[in-house]
Scaffold this active site. Structure first.
Site, mmCIF file in Angstrom:
data_model
loop_
_atom_site.group_PDB
_atom_site.id
_atom_site.type_symbol
_atom_site.label_atom_id
_atom_site.label_comp_id
_atom_site.label_asym_id
_atom_site.label_seq_id
_atom_site.Cartn_x
_atom_site.Cartn_y
_atom_site.Cartn_z
ATOM 1 N N ARG A 186 0.812 -1.222 0.000
ATOM 2 C CA ARG A 186 0.000 0.000 0.000
ATOM 3 C C ARG A 186 0.850 1.279 0.000
ATOM 4 O O ARG A 186 0.307 2.375 -0.051
ATOM 5 C CB ARG A 186 -0.954 -0.003 1.203
ATOM 6 N N ASN A 187 2.177 1.134 0.063
ATOM 7 C CA ASN A 187 3.019 2.328 -0.010
ATOM 8 C C ASN A 187 2.895 2.908 -1.419
ATOM 9 O O ASN A 187 2.939 2.181 -2.403
ATOM 10 C CB ASN A 187 4.476 1.999 0.310
ATOM 11 N N GLN A 188 2.750 4.210 -1.507
ATOM 12 C CA GLN A 188 2.471 4.867 -2.785
ATOM 13 C C GLN A 188 3.718 5.391 -3.496
ATOM 14 O O GLN A 188 3.602 6.050 -4.524
ATOM 15 C CB GLN A 188 1.482 6.014 -2.558
ATOM 16 N N SER B 175 4.971 8.866 1.450
ATOM 17 C CA SER B 175 4.263 7.915 0.599
ATOM 18 C C SER B 175 3.696 6.747 1.405
ATOM 19 O O SER B 175 2.997 5.899 0.864
ATOM 20 C CB SER B 175 5.207 7.384 -0.492
#
Length: 169
Positions: free
Chosen positions: A38-40, A140
């Site tokens: 889920r890190n952007q 992020s």
């Protein structure tokens, strides 16, 4: 537990250096920068540069980053931490940013991924911060709940630097 960070990803012609604080547990276990699903980070950098990084396997992402003249590292090289939150970092050893900067003669921009990286990184840079365009970007991390479009607007500031490096010897 004491954790060792990841090695820098770079080529000498890098124009951007993106620095996080320290990898989260998912990244450390995978031995991959921004390894939490889920890190952007990969989406943000890809959207800023107009390249689909998300769909690439990890090694191809790193190669694409280097082709885009982007270096990647963290301001903390080793630390004690339970969990993944920056607030849980204890007894950090800092990265040798001055040495890394000497290896990046074309560098123009330093972007810190999140407030912890920005606070510690700017302290480490000291007067060197005046030589580069320095940006503290919204994290992020999935723990930073700012809407994606707001994060992306801030990250697009990385594109505003053009021309030769302003580095002074």
């Amino acid at each position: 537990m004491r954790w060792q960070g990841l090695a820098p990803v770079m080529r000498p012609d890098a124009q951007w250096l993106l620095l996080g604080s320290f990898p989260g547990l998912a990244s450390l276990k995978a031995q991959q920068y921004y390894g939490h699903p889920r890190n952007q980070f990969w989406r943000l950098v890809g959207d800023v540069r107009g390249v689909d990084l998300v769909s690439l396997p990890y090694e191809a992402r790193l190669a694409a980053l280097q082709d885009l003249r982007i270096a990647l590292w963290d301001v903390i090289s080793e630390t004690e931490r339970e969990g993944s939150l920056d607030s849980a970092i204890r007894r950090p050893d800092v990265s040798d940013l001055a040495r890394l900067l000497r290896e990046l003669p074309a560098l123009r921009v330093i972007g810190f991924n999140g407030g912890t990286a920005g606070r510690l990184g700017q302290r480490l840079l000291g007067d060197l911060a005046k030589v580069y365009r320095v940006l503290v970007l919204p994290s992020s991390s999935p723990a930073h709940t700012m809407p994606y479009d707001d994060k992306l607007r801030a990250w697009r500031a990385l594109n505003t630097v053009s021309g030769p490096p302003i580095r002074q010897e």
